[in-house]
Design a protein around this motif. Structure first.
Motif, PDB file in Angstrom:
ATOM      1  N   GLU A 137     -27.590  60.534 -19.555  1.00 62.44           N
ATOM      2  CA  GLU A 137     -26.310  60.966 -20.111  1.00 62.44           C
ATOM      3  C   GLU A 137     -25.390  59.771 -20.341  1.00 62.44           C
ATOM      4  OE1 GLU A 137     -22.590  63.993 -19.020  1.00 62.44           O
ATOM      5  OE2 GLU A 137     -24.373  63.911 -17.729  1.00 62.44           O
ATOM      6  N   LYS A 138     -25.416  58.793 -19.429  1.00 64.55           N
ATOM      7  CA  LYS A 138     -24.588  57.594 -19.592  1.00 64.55           C
ATOM      8  C   LYS A 138     -25.014  56.789 -20.817  1.00 64.55           C
ATOM      9  CE  LYS A 138     -23.184  56.933 -14.766  1.00 64.55           C
ATOM     10  NZ  LYS A 138     -23.203  56.020 -13.599  1.00 64.55           N
ATOM     11  N   GLU A 182     -23.559  58.348 -23.949  1.00 62.93           N
ATOM     12  CA  GLU A 182     -22.149  57.989 -24.110  1.00 62.93           C
ATOM     13  C   GLU A 182     -22.021  56.533 -24.565  1.00 62.93           C
ATOM     14  OE1 GLU A 182     -18.475  59.060 -24.582  1.00 62.93           O
ATOM     15  OE2 GLU A 182     -19.899  60.467 -23.659  1.00 62.93           O
ATOM     16  N   LEU A 223     -15.718  51.810 -22.055  1.00 56.85           N
ATOM     17  CA  LEU A 223     -16.614  52.358 -21.031  1.00 56.85           C
ATOM     18  C   LEU A 223     -16.337  51.803 -19.637  1.00 56.85           C
ATOM     19  CD1 LEU A 223     -19.880  52.143 -23.163  1.00 56.85           C
ATOM     20  CD2 LEU A 223     -18.726  54.253 -22.480  1.00 56.85           C
TER      21      LEU A 223
END
Length: 288
Positions: free
Chosen positions: A3-4, A7, A25
């Motif tokens: 998921e990171k 992003e 980030l």
């Protein structure tokens, strides 16, 4: 990919710069660069190219960005569904709302809604109706409240219709309007087209634009000082008692601005969506 990583790719694609993406980030540039190299190693593909003007994504990189967008959206849908499987009405409701409606009507609506459903969290995005429409089309929000006429294949409920009108500190002489100072403001393309069409059908000369400002509230403030007149949706004039107003008409028919609620029928299975739609139907006396 995690998921990171999704992003990271989406942020880098949006910013077009390693430096700016790292700042967004809250990670170091070396850490971001390392993770990009790991993703490239995982898929055995080069996904970015560095140039003097920033980062450019390869065709493989663009594909992974679209994949990240899809996975992020599917994960959010899964979270929403799991949250709403519980008996009590709770979770996150993602709403997109037209700027003018958000400014003049939404605070009162959300105050009443959250008083009734205190366990619901609101994720709100505002902007011109064209922007909000794109958000619901791409399934980034659950429901949308937009103004004007738009093409939408899902459920659409008309909440209200309001007049469009001229407002001025001085009494309004329609015949002499082209000779008066018009104060314009940036607005949605559809509303500007409505104003322009009305003008062309009413007068045979162009308006005398004296000022162009960035917001409807700035325009209204200038009109209140007597520097010129403005053309507004009446939603923004409801608390104004010191201005003369005149409704726009074509062939003796008032021009009206429609406000609509948009959603997908299948999303009513989400308790937060069902609660919000039902709340608005009750508020605007819409028959089920």
């Amino acid at each position: 990919m995690t998921e990171k990583d999704w992003e990271l790719l989406l942020t880098l694609h949006k910013e077009g710069s390693i430096t700016k993406a790292a700042q967004k980030l809250y990670i170091s540039q070396p850490a971001l660069t390392y993770r990009i190299k790991q993703i490239e190693k995982e898929f055995n593909s080069q996904i970015i190219l560095r140039g003097s003007k920033g980062v450019v994504f390869t065709s493989e990189g663009d594909y992974l960005v679209k994949y990240a967008e899809s996975m992020k959206r599917q994960l959010q849908i899964a979270k929403d569904n799991l949250t709403n499987m519980k008996n009590n009405i709770q979770g996150i409701l993602r709403i997109g709302v037209s700027s003018n409606f958000a400014m003049y009507q939404l605070p009162n609506i959300l105050e009443g809604f959250l008083a009734k459903f205190p366990n619901i969290e609101i994720d709100l995005t505002t902007g011109w109706s064209s922007k909000v429409l794109k958000l619901i089309q791409s399934e980034e929000i659950h429901v949308a409240i937009i103004r004007g006429d738009h093409v939408w294949s899902g459920e659409q409920i008309t909440l209200n219709k309001e007049a469009l009108c001229i407002a001025s500190k001085k009494e309004i002489d329609l015949n002499n309007l082209p000779n008066q100072n018009l104060i314009q403001y940036q607005t949605d393309v559809s509303l500007k087209k409505t104003f322009d069409d009305w003008w062309l059908k009413t007068f045979n000369k162009t308006p005398k634009v004296s000022m162009e400002v960035d917001s409807i509230e700035t325009c209204k403030g200038l009109v209140k000082t007597g520097l010129g007149y403005g053309i507004f949706p009446s939603i923004c004039l409801e608390d104004t008692v010191d201005l003369h107003t005149m409704d726009l008409t074509i062939d003796n028919k008032k021009l009206l601005r429609k406000t609509s609620l948009l959603y997908r029928k299948e999303l009513l299975d989400l308790s937060v969506v069902n609660a919000f739609v039902s709340f608005l139907k009750d508020k605007y006396n819409i028959v089920y």
